[in-house]
Design a protein around this motif. Sequence first.
Motif, PDB file in Angstrom:
ATOM      1  N   ASN A  50     -21.633  -8.354 -19.061  1.00 45.85           N
ATOM      2  CA  ASN A  50     -22.053  -9.752 -19.151  1.00 45.85           C
ATOM      3  C   ASN A  50     -23.433  -9.957 -18.359  1.00 45.85           C
ATOM      4  OD1 ASN A  50     -20.666  -9.481 -16.776  1.00 45.85           O
ATOM      5  ND2 ASN A  50     -19.948 -11.759 -16.592  1.00 45.85           N
ATOM      6  N   ASP A  51     -23.864 -11.402 -18.317  1.00 47.20           N
ATOM      7  CA  ASP A  51     -25.093 -11.399 -17.491  1.00 47.20           C
ATOM      8  C   ASP A  51     -24.761 -11.474 -16.097  1.00 47.20           C
ATOM      9  OD1 ASP A  51     -27.643 -12.262 -16.815  1.00 47.20           O
ATOM     10  OD2 ASP A  51     -27.426 -14.368 -16.837  1.00 47.20           O
ATOM     11  N   THR A  52     -24.859 -10.120 -15.443  1.00 45.87           N
ATOM     12  CA  THR A  52     -24.452 -10.081 -14.004  1.00 45.87           C
ATOM     13  C   THR A  52     -25.187  -8.927 -13.426  1.00 45.87           C
ATOM     14  OG1 THR A  52     -22.885  -8.360 -14.337  1.00 45.87           O
ATOM     15  CG2 THR A  52     -21.991 -10.648 -14.295  1.00 45.87           C
ATOM     16  N   GLY A 105     -23.863 -16.040 -21.954  1.00 47.10           N
ATOM     17  CA  GLY A 105     -23.256 -17.458 -22.092  1.00 47.10           C
ATOM     18  C   GLY A 105     -24.380 -18.548 -21.933  1.00 47.10           C
ATOM     19  N   ASN A 106     -24.350 -19.347 -20.985  1.00 50.71           N
ATOM     20  CA  ASN A 106     -25.161 -20.497 -20.786  1.00 50.71           C
ATOM     21  C   ASN A 106     -26.443 -19.913 -20.279  1.00 50.71           C
ATOM     22  OD1 ASN A 106     -24.395 -20.066 -18.285  1.00 50.71           O
ATOM     23  ND2 ASN A 106     -23.833 -22.265 -18.143  1.00 50.71           N
ATOM     24  N   THR A 107     -26.651 -18.676 -19.849  1.00 56.93           N
ATOM     25  CA  THR A 107     -27.907 -18.320 -19.135  1.00 56.93           C
ATOM     26  C   THR A 107     -29.241 -17.931 -20.461  1.00 56.93           C
ATOM     27  OG1 THR A 107     -26.606 -17.243 -17.422  1.00 56.93           O
ATOM     28  CG2 THR A 107     -28.966 -16.565 -17.583  1.00 56.93           C
ATOM     29  N   ASN A 108     -30.389 -18.069 -20.024  1.00 58.42           N
ATOM     30  CA  ASN A 108     -31.137 -18.017 -20.954  1.00 58.42           C
ATOM     31  C   ASN A 108     -31.718 -16.468 -21.174  1.00 58.42           C
ATOM     32  OD1 ASN A 108     -33.713 -17.511 -22.518  1.00 58.42           O
ATOM     33  ND2 ASN A 108     -34.704 -19.272 -21.604  1.00 58.42           N
ATOM     34  N   PRO A 109     -31.196 -15.729 -22.552  1.00 58.54           N
ATOM     35  CA  PRO A 109     -31.572 -14.256 -22.456  1.00 58.54           C
ATOM     36  C   PRO A 109     -32.877 -13.834 -22.392  1.00 58.54           C
ATOM     37  CG  PRO A 109     -30.486 -15.222 -24.490  1.00 58.54           C
ATOM     38  CD  PRO A 109     -30.518 -16.452 -23.508  1.00 58.54           C
ATOM     39  N   LYS A 110     -33.745 -14.747 -22.991  1.00 61.15           N
ATOM     40  CA  LYS A 110     -35.325 -14.552 -23.120  1.00 61.15           C
ATOM     41  C   LYS A 110     -35.663 -14.120 -21.651  1.00 61.15           C
ATOM     42  CE  LYS A 110     -36.112 -16.543 -27.491  1.00 61.15           C
ATOM     43  NZ  LYS A 110     -36.507 -17.600 -28.446  1.00 61.15           N
ATOM     44  N   LYS A 111     -35.113 -15.222 -20.553  1.00 60.56           N
ATOM     45  CA  LYS A 111     -35.632 -15.131 -19.224  1.00 60.56           C
ATOM     46  C   LYS A 111     -35.041 -14.080 -18.460  1.00 60.56           C
ATOM     47  CE  LYS A 111     -36.530 -18.115 -15.367  1.00 60.56           C
ATOM     48  NZ  LYS A 111     -36.419 -19.594 -15.026  1.00 60.56           N
TER      49      LYS A 111
END
Length: 80
Positions: free
Chosen positions: A13-15, A33-39
């Motif tokens: 996940n985004d960690t 999840g709610n984090t912007n993957p483009k950034k």
Amino acid sequence: ILLAKHCKFGISNDTGCGHLLACSDLKLISLFGNTNPKKFAPYNTIFKNIIISAEPFSKKKDISSIPIGVVIKAINEIIN
């Protein structure tokens, strides 16, 4: 990072762990999840990471709404 070099691919996940896997130039599936993957998507110098965002599956961008079939399809893309 050393152990990751012996793996065929990684899923995170985004960690920070996802970013460490990407630093090892491992093929990576990154779940957002709610984090912007483009950034915030991890950077890999050799492979293009597969990014799966919850946005198309949940108005609240809940990471648990990502269908397992979508993740399995990404795994098959990597290993085939």
